[in-house]
Motif scaffolding. Sequence first.
Motif, PDB file in Angstrom:
ATOM      1  N   ASN A  39      -4.701   1.514   8.831  1.00 43.83           N
ATOM      2  CA  ASN A  39      -5.835   1.135   7.845  1.00 43.83           C
ATOM      3  C   ASN A  39      -6.989   1.767   8.227  1.00 43.83           C
ATOM      4  OD1 ASN A  39      -7.407  -0.349   6.198  1.00 43.83           O
ATOM      5  ND2 ASN A  39      -6.695  -2.101   7.060  1.00 43.83           N
ATOM      6  N   LEU A  40      -7.471   3.137   7.649  1.00 39.50           N
ATOM      7  CA  LEU A  40      -8.683   3.707   7.705  1.00 39.50           C
ATOM      8  C   LEU A  40      -9.727   3.240   6.870  1.00 39.50           C
ATOM      9  CD1 LEU A  40      -7.235   7.233   8.576  1.00 39.50           C
ATOM     10  CD2 LEU A  40      -7.752   5.530  10.388  1.00 39.50           C
ATOM     11  N   TYR A  58      -9.354  12.688  -1.273  1.00 42.55           N
ATOM     12  CA  TYR A  58      -9.772  11.382  -1.651  1.00 42.55           C
ATOM     13  C   TYR A  58      -9.331  10.245  -0.444  1.00 42.55           C
ATOM     14  CZ  TYR A  58     -11.569  12.836  -6.111  1.00 42.55           C
ATOM     15  OH  TYR A  58     -12.149  13.501  -7.247  1.00 42.55           O
ATOM     16  N   GLN A  59     -10.026   9.209  -0.120  1.00 48.19           N
ATOM     17  CA  GLN A  59      -9.223   8.267   0.388  1.00 48.19           C
ATOM     18  C   GLN A  59      -9.636   6.884  -0.218  1.00 48.19           C
ATOM     19  OE1 GLN A  59      -7.500   7.189   2.914  1.00 48.19           O
ATOM     20  NE2 GLN A  59      -8.324   5.263   3.841  1.00 48.19           N
ATOM     21  N   VAL A  60      -8.632   6.082  -0.418  1.00 46.29           N
ATOM     22  CA  VAL A  60      -8.683   4.816  -0.902  1.00 46.29           C
ATOM     23  C   VAL A  60      -8.547   3.862  -0.085  1.00 46.29           C
ATOM     24  CG1 VAL A  60      -7.951   3.316  -3.085  1.00 46.29           C
ATOM     25  CG2 VAL A  60      -7.595   5.630  -3.079  1.00 46.29           C
ATOM     26  N   ASP A  61      -9.739   2.938   0.369  1.00 44.48           N
ATOM     27  CA  ASP A  61      -9.656   2.266   1.550  1.00 44.48           C
ATOM     28  C   ASP A  61      -8.879   0.628   1.257  1.00 44.48           C
ATOM     29  OD1 ASP A  61     -11.543   0.495   0.424  1.00 44.48           O
ATOM     30  OD2 ASP A  61     -13.080   1.170   1.730  1.00 44.48           O
ATOM     31  N   ALA A  62      -8.851  -0.139   2.170  1.00 40.31           N
ATOM     32  CA  ALA A  62      -7.919  -1.375   1.745  1.00 40.31           C
ATOM     33  C   ALA A  62      -8.830  -2.190   0.991  1.00 40.31           C
ATOM     34  CB  ALA A  62      -7.926  -2.115   2.908  1.00 40.31           C
ATOM     35  N   ALA A  63     -10.122  -1.992   0.636  1.00 36.49           N
ATOM     36  CA  ALA A  63     -10.752  -3.023  -0.628  1.00 36.49           C
ATOM     37  C   ALA A  63     -10.818  -2.195  -1.919  1.00 36.49           C
ATOM     38  CB  ALA A  63     -12.105  -2.976   0.070  1.00 36.49           C
ATOM     39  N   GLU A  92      -5.327   9.921  -0.317  1.00 37.93           N
ATOM     40  CA  GLU A  92      -4.748   8.909   0.749  1.00 37.93           C
ATOM     41  C   GLU A  92      -5.024   7.603   0.463  1.00 37.93           C
ATOM     42  OE1 GLU A  92      -3.187   9.208   3.888  1.00 37.93           O
ATOM     43  OE2 GLU A  92      -2.997  11.378   4.071  1.00 37.93           O
ATOM     44  N   HIS A  93      -4.238   6.658   0.930  1.00 42.28           N
ATOM     45  CA  HIS A  93      -4.112   5.136   1.031  1.00 42.28           C
ATOM     46  C   HIS A  93      -3.978   4.474   2.032  1.00 42.28           C
ATOM     47  CE1 HIS A  93      -2.651   6.917  -3.156  1.00 42.28           C
ATOM     48  NE2 HIS A  93      -3.107   6.179  -3.786  1.00 42.28           N
ATOM     49  N   ALA A  94      -4.787   3.744   2.359  1.00 51.45           N
ATOM     50  CA  ALA A  94      -4.898   2.723   3.441  1.00 51.45           C
ATOM     51  C   ALA A  94      -3.772   1.796   3.422  1.00 51.45           C
ATOM     52  CB  ALA A  94      -6.273   2.020   3.745  1.00 51.45           C
ATOM     53  N   ASP A  95      -3.221   1.386   4.395  1.00 47.80           N
ATOM     54  CA  ASP A  95      -2.295   0.254   4.524  1.00 47.80           C
ATOM     55  C   ASP A  95      -2.657  -0.863   5.081  1.00 47.80           C
ATOM     56  OD1 ASP A  95       0.554   2.252   4.017  1.00 47.80           O
ATOM     57  OD2 ASP A  95      -0.722   3.072   5.792  1.00 47.80           O
ATOM     58  N   ILE A  96      -2.158  -1.952   4.697  1.00 50.30           N
ATOM     59  CA  ILE A  96      -2.441  -3.374   5.239  1.00 50.30           C
ATOM     60  C   ILE A  96      -1.580  -3.839   5.963  1.00 50.30           C
ATOM     61  CG2 ILE A  96      -4.432  -3.850   3.653  1.00 50.30           C
ATOM     62  CD1 ILE A  96      -2.183  -5.788   2.212  1.00 50.30           C
ATOM     63  N   SER A  97      -0.438  -3.338   5.949  1.00 47.66           N
ATOM     64  CA  SER A  97       0.498  -3.792   7.139  1.00 47.66           C
ATOM     65  C   SER A  97       1.466  -2.780   7.519  1.00 47.66           C
ATOM     66  CB  SER A  97       1.293  -5.153   6.472  1.00 47.66           C
ATOM     67  OG  SER A  97       2.431  -4.535   5.585  1.00 47.66           O
ATOM     68  N   GLU A 105      -3.331  -4.715  -3.121  1.00 49.83           N
ATOM     69  CA  GLU A 105      -3.423  -4.687  -4.414  1.00 49.83           C
ATOM     70  C   GLU A 105      -4.642  -3.806  -4.993  1.00 49.83           C
ATOM     71  OE1 GLU A 105      -1.978  -5.285  -7.226  1.00 49.83           O
ATOM     72  OE2 GLU A 105      -3.768  -5.221  -8.539  1.00 49.83           O
ATOM     73  N   ALA A 106      -5.860  -3.988  -4.162  1.00 52.46           N
ATOM     74  CA  ALA A 106      -6.857  -3.173  -4.736  1.00 52.46           C
ATOM     75  C   ALA A 106      -6.642  -1.659  -4.629  1.00 52.46           C
ATOM     76  CB  ALA A 106      -8.137  -3.738  -3.777  1.00 52.46           C
ATOM     77  N   THR A 107      -6.123  -1.510  -3.115  1.00 49.20           N
ATOM     78  CA  THR A 107      -5.754  -0.152  -2.947  1.00 49.20           C
ATOM     79  C   THR A 107      -4.775   0.536  -4.125  1.00 49.20           C
ATOM     80  OG1 THR A 107      -6.235  -0.220  -0.691  1.00 49.20           O
ATOM     81  CG2 THR A 107      -4.788   1.605  -1.227  1.00 49.20           C
ATOM     82  N   LEU A 108      -3.794  -0.253  -4.139  1.00 53.99           N
ATOM     83  CA  LEU A 108      -2.769   0.142  -5.580  1.00 53.99           C
ATOM     84  C   LEU A 108      -3.386   0.412  -6.617  1.00 53.99           C
ATOM     85  CD1 LEU A 108       0.776  -0.933  -5.810  1.00 53.99           C
ATOM     86  CD2 LEU A 108      -0.659  -0.955  -7.936  1.00 53.99           C
ATOM     87  N   ASP A 109      -4.408  -0.479  -7.116  1.00 52.53           N
ATOM     88  CA  ASP A 109      -4.901  -0.456  -8.545  1.00 52.53           C
ATOM     89  C   ASP A 109      -5.956   0.562  -8.592  1.00 52.53           C
ATOM     90  OD1 ASP A 109      -5.254  -1.776 -11.154  1.00 52.53           O
ATOM     91  OD2 ASP A 109      -7.552  -2.096 -10.349  1.00 52.53           O
ATOM     92  N   ASN A 110      -6.788   0.698  -7.461  1.00 54.95           N
ATOM     93  CA  ASN A 110      -7.870   1.850  -7.577  1.00 54.95           C
ATOM     94  C   ASN A 110      -7.196   3.223  -7.232  1.00 54.95           C
ATOM     95  OD1 ASN A 110     -10.619   0.843  -7.802  1.00 54.95           O
ATOM     96  ND2 ASN A 110      -9.547  -0.811  -6.753  1.00 54.95           N
TER      97      ASN A 110
END
Length: 299
Positions: A39-40, A58-63, A92-97, A105-110
């Motif tokens: 979760n970066l 690009y990086q999409v963070d957990a928010a 890139e996408h951050a993992d929350i688990s 959901e915010a990472t998925l949507d964005n």
Amino acid sequence: MKNWTTLTADENRILSKHFSSGRQGHKIRYVVVHHNAGNLTIPGCYSVWQTRQASAHYQVDAAGRIGQLVWDKDTAWHAGNWVANCESIGIEHADISSSPWKVSEATLDNGAHLVAAICKYYGLGRPSWGKNVFPHAHFQATACPASLNGSQQAAYIARAQKWYDSVTGTTVKTSVKATTRKAAKKVGTLAVDGYCGQSTISKWQQVMGTTVDGIVSGQVKPSGNWGRPNLVTAFVRYDSGTGSNLIRAVQKQLGQSQDGLLGPGTIRAIQKHLGVSQDSYFGPGTVKALQKRLNDNKF
Ligand SMILES: [Zn+2]
């Protein structure tokens, strides 16, 4: 994202190394999807990629915030395949688990929204998995992007398509708006006849600044205790009761809870506002007072 149309990220943190300048004559043809395996944050990606021979655009963070780390015009080192690097944009996408891997959901949507925006910007067509959007694992033996190539893959691409359709549907929406604006112009002074028909509703919508279609939509069918027939009925579209934007605008102005439904409580508030007797009946007396008010272009 600051601007989806121009692909302007929330934060630019451009790496000073571990990417290649330019595209070696290649055109951008697709998007490659990754997950962090962690979760970066955006600065977190910057630190990792400054010290390791890897990068992504690009990086999409957990928010759901999006950072740009390599400009689109340059080649990021993310796909483990030189041609794929030259032809793609890596997200890139951050993992929350981690057990199992999952993005928020915010990472998925964005992330999906970014895929749609990139497809639009570079003319790649509607997002389609395996056509213009690929998992990292397509190019290299890797488990990346984990859930985004597994349990969350269908939701991710469906969301990307939804965003793409809403962006490319802009011209259609504009022309509909232009048509309703034209129709709206036709509603001039109302006859003060106490009949709440299509022109009265259209005028009301015009005054409240909501879409002008002459219909109070999303209304729940009035229950028996209303007693008398409601004059608005002919121009009410009954459905699940999600309410009408016109009524919501009215409720907002009157300080009522905004459910968008023209029920007895809202009618009483309208009657109080118009200075007529509060009998919860949207009848001719109330409608005449409303029409007079609307003829002054106010409510
Ligand atoms: Zn990857």
